[in-house]
Motif scaffolding. Structure first.
Motif, PDB file in Angstrom:
ATOM      1  N   PHE A 178      -2.858 -12.945 -16.656  1.00  0.00           N
ATOM      2  CA  PHE A 178      -2.686 -11.701 -15.905  1.00  0.00           C
ATOM      3  C   PHE A 178      -3.354 -10.567 -16.668  1.00  0.00           C
ATOM      4  O   PHE A 178      -2.991 -10.279 -17.804  1.00  0.00           O
ATOM      5  CB  PHE A 178      -1.184 -11.426 -15.734  1.00  0.00           C
ATOM      6  N   VAL A 179      -4.360  -9.924 -16.067  1.00  0.00           N
ATOM      7  CA  VAL A 179      -5.053  -8.800 -16.704  1.00  0.00           C
ATOM      8  C   VAL A 179      -4.424  -7.481 -16.269  1.00  0.00           C
ATOM      9  O   VAL A 179      -4.127  -6.625 -17.095  1.00  0.00           O
ATOM     10  CB  VAL A 179      -6.566  -8.811 -16.387  1.00  0.00           C
ATOM     11  N   GLY A 180      -4.203  -7.312 -14.962  1.00  0.00           N
ATOM     12  CA  GLY A 180      -3.565  -6.084 -14.514  1.00  0.00           C
ATOM     13  C   GLY A 180      -3.723  -5.828 -13.033  1.00  0.00           C
ATOM     14  O   GLY A 180      -4.573  -6.414 -12.363  1.00  0.00           O
ATOM     15  N   PRO A 181      -2.877  -4.921 -12.518  1.00  0.00           N
ATOM     16  CA  PRO A 181      -2.899  -4.561 -11.103  1.00  0.00           C
ATOM     17  C   PRO A 181      -3.717  -3.297 -10.850  1.00  0.00           C
ATOM     18  O   PRO A 181      -3.981  -2.509 -11.763  1.00  0.00           O
ATOM     19  CB  PRO A 181      -1.423  -4.277 -10.818  1.00  0.00           C
ATOM     20  N   ASP A 182      -4.080  -3.113  -9.618  1.00  0.00           N
ATOM     21  CA  ASP A 182      -4.669  -1.855  -9.146  1.00  0.00           C
ATOM     22  C   ASP A 182      -4.240  -1.726  -7.686  1.00  0.00           C
ATOM     23  O   ASP A 182      -4.751  -2.443  -6.819  1.00  0.00           O
ATOM     24  CB  ASP A 182      -6.183  -1.857  -9.261  1.00  0.00           C
ATOM     25  N   ALA A 183      -3.263  -0.869  -7.439  1.00  0.00           N
ATOM     26  CA  ALA A 183      -2.710  -0.770  -6.089  1.00  0.00           C
ATOM     27  C   ALA A 183      -2.514   0.679  -5.668  1.00  0.00           C
ATOM     28  O   ALA A 183      -2.244   1.552  -6.482  1.00  0.00           O
ATOM     29  CB  ALA A 183      -1.378  -1.513  -6.009  1.00  0.00           C
ATOM     30  N   ARG A 184      -2.631   0.874  -4.398  1.00  0.00           N
ATOM     31  CA  ARG A 184      -2.353   2.149  -3.742  1.00  0.00           C
ATOM     32  C   ARG A 184      -0.869   2.166  -3.432  1.00  0.00           C
ATOM     33  O   ARG A 184      -0.326   1.194  -2.921  1.00  0.00           O
ATOM     34  CB  ARG A 184      -3.177   2.205  -2.458  1.00  0.00           C
ATOM     35  N   LEU A 185      -0.190   3.268  -3.740  1.00  0.00           N
ATOM     36  CA  LEU A 185       1.224   3.430  -3.407  1.00  0.00           C
ATOM     37  C   LEU A 185       1.329   4.400  -2.237  1.00  0.00           C
ATOM     38  O   LEU A 185       0.831   5.529  -2.317  1.00  0.00           O
ATOM     39  CB  LEU A 185       2.015   3.981  -4.596  1.00  0.00           C
ATOM     40  N   ALA A 186       1.977   3.953  -1.175  1.00  0.00           N
ATOM     41  CA  ALA A 186       2.128   4.780   0.018  1.00  0.00           C
ATOM     42  C   ALA A 186       3.594   4.818   0.423  1.00  0.00           C
ATOM     43  O   ALA A 186       4.383   3.952   0.034  1.00  0.00           O
ATOM     44  CB  ALA A 186       1.288   4.209   1.158  1.00  0.00           C
ATOM     45  N   ASP A 187       3.943   5.810   1.227  1.00  0.00           N
ATOM     46  CA  ASP A 187       5.294   5.809   1.786  1.00  0.00           C
ATOM     47  C   ASP A 187       5.310   4.840   2.961  1.00  0.00           C
ATOM     48  O   ASP A 187       4.297   4.234   3.306  1.00  0.00           O
ATOM     49  CB  ASP A 187       5.759   7.217   2.153  1.00  0.00           C
ATOM     50  N   ARG A 188       6.448   4.704   3.595  1.00  0.00           N
ATOM     51  CA  ARG A 188       6.586   3.732   4.674  1.00  0.00           C
ATOM     52  C   ARG A 188       5.751   4.085   5.904  1.00  0.00           C
ATOM     53  O   ARG A 188       5.489   3.235   6.738  1.00  0.00           O
ATOM     54  CB  ARG A 188       8.051   3.587   5.058  1.00  0.00           C
ATOM     55  N   GLY A 189       5.282   5.330   5.976  1.00  0.00           N
ATOM     56  CA  GLY A 189       4.419   5.733   7.080  1.00  0.00           C
ATOM     57  C   GLY A 189       2.942   5.626   6.752  1.00  0.00           C
ATOM     58  O   GLY A 189       2.098   5.955   7.573  1.00  0.00           O
ATOM     59  N   GLY A 190       2.612   5.182   5.523  1.00  0.00           N
ATOM     60  CA  GLY A 190       1.221   5.014   5.133  1.00  0.00           C
ATOM     61  C   GLY A 190       0.621   6.199   4.389  1.00  0.00           C
ATOM     62  O   GLY A 190      -0.537   6.151   3.987  1.00  0.00           O
ATOM     63  N   ARG A 191       1.407   7.254   4.139  1.00  0.00           N
ATOM     64  CA  ARG A 191       0.891   8.443   3.434  1.00  0.00           C
ATOM     65  C   ARG A 191       0.774   8.141   1.940  1.00  0.00           C
ATOM     66  O   ARG A 191       1.701   7.649   1.313  1.00  0.00           O
ATOM     67  CB  ARG A 191       1.828   9.627   3.656  1.00  0.00           C
ATOM     68  N   LEU A 192      -0.385   8.423   1.366  1.00  0.00           N
ATOM     69  CA  LEU A 192      -0.656   8.166  -0.047  1.00  0.00           C
ATOM     70  C   LEU A 192       0.313   8.951  -0.938  1.00  0.00           C
ATOM     71  O   LEU A 192       0.452  10.168  -0.797  1.00  0.00           O
ATOM     72  CB  LEU A 192      -2.099   8.547  -0.392  1.00  0.00           C
ATOM     73  N   LEU A 193       0.970   8.228  -1.846  1.00  0.00           N
ATOM     74  CA  LEU A 193       1.885   8.848  -2.812  1.00  0.00           C
ATOM     75  C   LEU A 193       1.359   8.750  -4.229  1.00  0.00           C
ATOM     76  O   LEU A 193       1.737   9.540  -5.088  1.00  0.00           O
ATOM     77  CB  LEU A 193       3.263   8.178  -2.759  1.00  0.00           C
ATOM     78  N   GLY A 194       0.514   7.761  -4.490  1.00  0.00           N
ATOM     79  CA  GLY A 194       0.021   7.585  -5.847  1.00  0.00           C
ATOM     80  C   GLY A 194      -0.630   6.245  -6.029  1.00  0.00           C
ATOM     81  O   GLY A 194      -1.140   5.643  -5.080  1.00  0.00           O
TER      82      GLY A 194
END
Length: 180
Positions: A72-88
């Motif tokens: 395992f090298v590492g993750p890269d993910a988009r964090l969104a709220d349940r409506g799809g709005r970018l949070l981080g």
């Protein structure tokens, strides 16, 4: 609930990728394996849906057996709220959850629990003190639940492909908690 895994692989495209609207799902601690339950006296501060990739690299096993494994090298993910709005964003190493307000938190794994064939395990991590003021300030624990995909590649890892990297898609809910 099964949600499609979206292909958001590069930082430049993370903001452009949008998750479909998702129904709010409260995580009853009693419905989760005990190992990944958050200790009492903590409340949900934020629920996010992480969609992205995990990178693995073919390496020699650390036990000097001469065998090889996907590391395992590492993750890269988009964090969104349940409506799809970018949070981080969630990335690593080290495992880092970063809000769009610039605050971020790293964490140390406390426990994992199986999540079914083909899915990375459920996970509980204890947060380190946040860097910066904002959404991540005061976060104490983070749960990874509702995982889909993300396991090491099925292709062989051997001396002939040492150093090869494989990127796999995954999705998981990250539930962030603060002390009450």
């Amino acid at each position: 609930m099964i949600r499609p895994v979206l292909a958001c692989t590069a930082l430049a495209t993370l903001a452009a990728c949008a998750s479909p609207p998702l129904a709010l799902r409260a995580y009853d601690q009693g419905s989760l394996p005990q190992a990944v339950q958050v200790p009492a006296a903590h409340r949900v501060a934020m629920e996010t849906v992480g969609t992205g990739t995990i990178t693995y690299e073919c390496r020699a096993k650390a036990d000097a057996s001469g065998a090889h494994e996907w590391f395992f090298v590492g993750p890269d993910a988009r964090l969104a709220d349940r409506g799809g709005r970018l949070l981080g964003r969630y990335y690593g190493p080290p495992a880092t959850w970063e809000s769009i307000d610039g605050s971020r938190v790293t964490a140390t794994q406390v426990a994992v629990s199986p999540a079914g064939t083909g899915n990375i395990p459920l996970q509980l991590v204890k947060a380190n003190p946040a860097m910066g003021q904002g959404a991540m300030a005061g976060v104490t624990y983070i749960q990874r639940v509702a995982t889909q995909g993300g396991v090491a590649p099925a292709m062989p890892c051997s001396a002939s492909n040492l150093g090869a990297r494989q990127v796999v898609q995954y999705q998981a809910d990250y539930i962030l908690y603060k002390a009450m």
